[in-house]
Design an enzyme around this catalytic site. Structure first.
Site, PDB file in Angstrom:
ATOM      1  N   ASN A   1       0.817  -1.211   0.000  1.00 11.53           N
ATOM      2  CA  ASN A   1       0.000   0.000   0.000  1.00 11.53           C
ATOM      3  C   ASN A   1       0.855   1.267   0.000  1.00 11.53           C
ATOM      4  O   ASN A   1       1.968   1.253   0.499  1.00 11.53           O
ATOM      5  CB  ASN A   1      -0.898   0.007   1.246  1.00 11.53           C
ATOM      6  CG  ASN A   1      -2.090  -0.918   1.099  1.00 11.53           C
ATOM      7  OD1 ASN A   1      -2.684  -0.994   0.046  1.00 11.53           O
ATOM      8  ND2 ASN A   1      -2.435  -1.619   2.170  1.00 11.53           N
TER       9      ASN A   1
ATOM     10  N   TYR B   1     -13.662   1.332   2.836  1.00 10.98           N
ATOM     11  CA  TYR B   1     -12.822   2.540   2.839  1.00 10.98           C
ATOM     12  C   TYR B   1     -13.619   3.791   2.500  1.00 10.98           C
ATOM     13  O   TYR B   1     -13.183   4.902   2.797  1.00 10.98           O
ATOM     14  CB  TYR B   1     -11.660   2.382   1.856  1.00 10.98           C
ATOM     15  CG  TYR B   1     -10.593   1.443   2.346  1.00 10.98           C
ATOM     16  CD1 TYR B   1      -9.577   1.886   3.185  1.00 10.98           C
ATOM     17  CD2 TYR B   1     -10.618   0.096   1.995  1.00 10.98           C
ATOM     18  CE1 TYR B   1      -8.604   1.021   3.652  1.00 10.98           C
ATOM     19  CE2 TYR B   1      -9.649  -0.777   2.456  1.00 10.98           C
ATOM     20  CZ  TYR B   1      -8.648  -0.313   3.284  1.00 10.98           C
ATOM     21  OH  TYR B   1      -7.691  -1.175   3.757  1.00 10.98           O
TER      22      TYR B   1
ATOM     23  N   HIS C   1      -8.820   1.169  -2.883  1.00  9.44           N
ATOM     24  CA  HIS C   1      -9.405   1.661  -1.634  1.00  9.44           C
ATOM     25  C   HIS C   1     -10.401   2.794  -1.865  1.00  9.44           C
ATOM     26  O   HIS C   1     -10.650   3.606  -0.969  1.00  9.44           O
ATOM     27  CB  HIS C   1      -8.307   2.078  -0.633  1.00  9.44           C
ATOM     28  CG  HIS C   1      -7.567   0.905  -0.084  1.00  9.44           C
ATOM     29  ND1 HIS C   1      -6.596   1.014   0.894  1.00  9.44           N
ATOM     30  CD2 HIS C   1      -7.628  -0.413  -0.377  1.00  9.44           C
ATOM     31  CE1 HIS C   1      -6.104  -0.183   1.173  1.00  9.44           C
ATOM     32  NE2 HIS C   1      -6.721  -1.058   0.395  1.00  9.44           N
TER      33      HIS C   1
END
Length: 421
Positions: A144, A244, A194
């Site tokens: 990420n 998210y 996300h």
């Protein structure tokens, strides 16, 4: 087939190993190399990995090393799952933004930018070494923020695909609610990493019956609980947002929560210590149940599926990946990285057509893409002004006074990882 995992000392790794062992017919690995600079963690994880392979009858060889160049030499595919700065840096990402009343999270907002700035230069260095070792190797990025990191890799000309476990989690959840096999569930998954929505859920493939209205009608409460958003909101949207999206749709509520409970980083750090203790038990030869709470559910299945398709050995015909837009979402540049269903094969992913997005969703996607452009520029070139511009562009920040303060905080907390600071 040789496959290398960079960040192989992660407590995530036994989840990956379990999938490699169970799905060995889909991805027949002859040599698996775990690379990590933390020799003590690597020894514990590597020992458990070998025991898992042995228990499940996998004949592949597992090698552990702290030598990156040796580890990637001759690899057909390299999986990246690293965390620059470790859980200590994550703890900072999740706390200092809260001082401004902004989300403290490791992939979203100011904390996500901090992670991108620490991570992109390291990943690009690794990728160059992979290219020197084998120019045809595929790089699968699970690190990420996946969208920004994958764009950095693709912009530098690497054979790279980004991977996230959000879509496969929804696929498994919906299959369970519908009483069908996960392979029968095809998601209309669209957005950025996300920042995605399930706009339809089809049975049997892209042309199958859309059962999303049925899912929301019969199981809306359970789905709403999973994504931690109100059921009436899902009914009004007519789609299922990833969890998210809660950071955007309930920002202030989430900030209040984060200020009153221990950070996720603190929880994970404690969990990791217990997991490593368990991994050191020579009698343990399967992934422990505690690992399910660590995160990354179904990561192994997604990774096996993707690697198998890229290397020509099989895998599902359609998979949700992070890849170049190339006109799929016409309101974004071709070189933006989007997260959508794609047909995946040895030549890489080819995104499937996406129906026109409601402006309610496309507007936010366009805004966050602009932020990601500026975030990547800051990660590649550095400089306080570039950090400020990225923060000012982020829809969860957007006010110059906050952006000024957060810029100073970000640099102060990450100076050791920023070559230009």
């Amino acid at each position: 087939m040789k496959l290398t995992v960079v960040g192989g000392g992660s407590t995530y790794t036994p989840e990956l190993i379990d999938g490699f062992a169970r799905l060995r017919d889909t991805l027949p690995i002859e040599e698996l190399v775990l690379v990590d600079p933390a020799a003590d963690r690597l020894e514990l994880v590597g020992g458990l990995a070998r025991r898992i392979f042995a228990r499940q009858g996998h004949a592949g060889r597992i090698v552990t090393t702290s030598d990156l160049d040796a580890g990637v030499d001759g690899a057909d595919a390299v999986l990246l799952q690293l965390r620059v700065g470790g859980q200590a840096a994550r703890q900072q990402d999740e706390t200092w933004p809260l001082e401004c009343g902004c989300i403290g999270q490791e992939t979203t907002g100011a904390g996500g930018l901090a992670k991108a700035l620490r991570t992109v230069p390291v990943v690009l260095d690794i990728a160059e070494r992979v290219r020197r070792a084998n120019p045809r190797a595929w790089i699968v990025d699970f690190t990420n923020p996946v969208g920004i990191v994958t764009r950095a890799l693709l912009q530098a000309g690497h054979r790279a695909v980004g991977l996230c476990n959000v879509a496969i989690g929804f696929q498994r959840k919906f299959a369970g609610l519908l009483g069908v096999s996960p392979a029968d569930v095809h998601l209309g998954h669209v957005g950025l990493n996300h920042l995605t929505w399930e706009t339809d859920v089809r049975l049997g493939g892209p042309e199958g019956e859309n059962v999303l209205p049925k899912l929301l009608g019969e199981h809306g409460d359970a789905i709403a609980d999973d994504v931690r958003l109100p059921r009436p909101l899902l009914d009004r949207l007519g789609v299922v947002p990833s969890y998210y999206l809660r950071y955007f749709y309930a920002h202030d509520e989430v900030v209040r929560e984060l200020r009153t409970k221990p950070s996720r980083a603190a929880e994970v750090a404690a969990m990791e210590q217990e997991l490593l203790r368990m991994y050191g038990d020579p009698a343990l030869d399967e992934k422990p149940a505690l690992l399910a709470k660590r995160g990354g559910a179904y990561y192994s299945e997604a990774a096996v599926d993707l690697a198998a398709a890229l290397l020509g050995g099989g895998g599902s015909p359609y998979q949700v990946v992070n890849t170049l837009n190339r006109g799929t979402l016409p309101f974004l540049p071709d070189d933006a990285v989007i997260e959508v269903q794609a047909a995946v094969g040895p030549s890489g992913p080819a995104p499937l057509p996406v129906p026109g997005l409601d402006p309610l969703f496309s507007g936010l996607v366009a805004n966050v893409t602009a932020y990601e452009d500026l975030a990547l520029e800051a990660a590649l070139r550095g400089g306080r002004d570039r950090v400020f511009r990225a923060l000012l562009a982020h829809p969860l920040i957007g006010q110059y006074a906050y952006a000024e303060t957060l810029t100073d905080q970000l640099i102060a907390h990450n100076r050791e990882h920023l070559a230009w600071a």
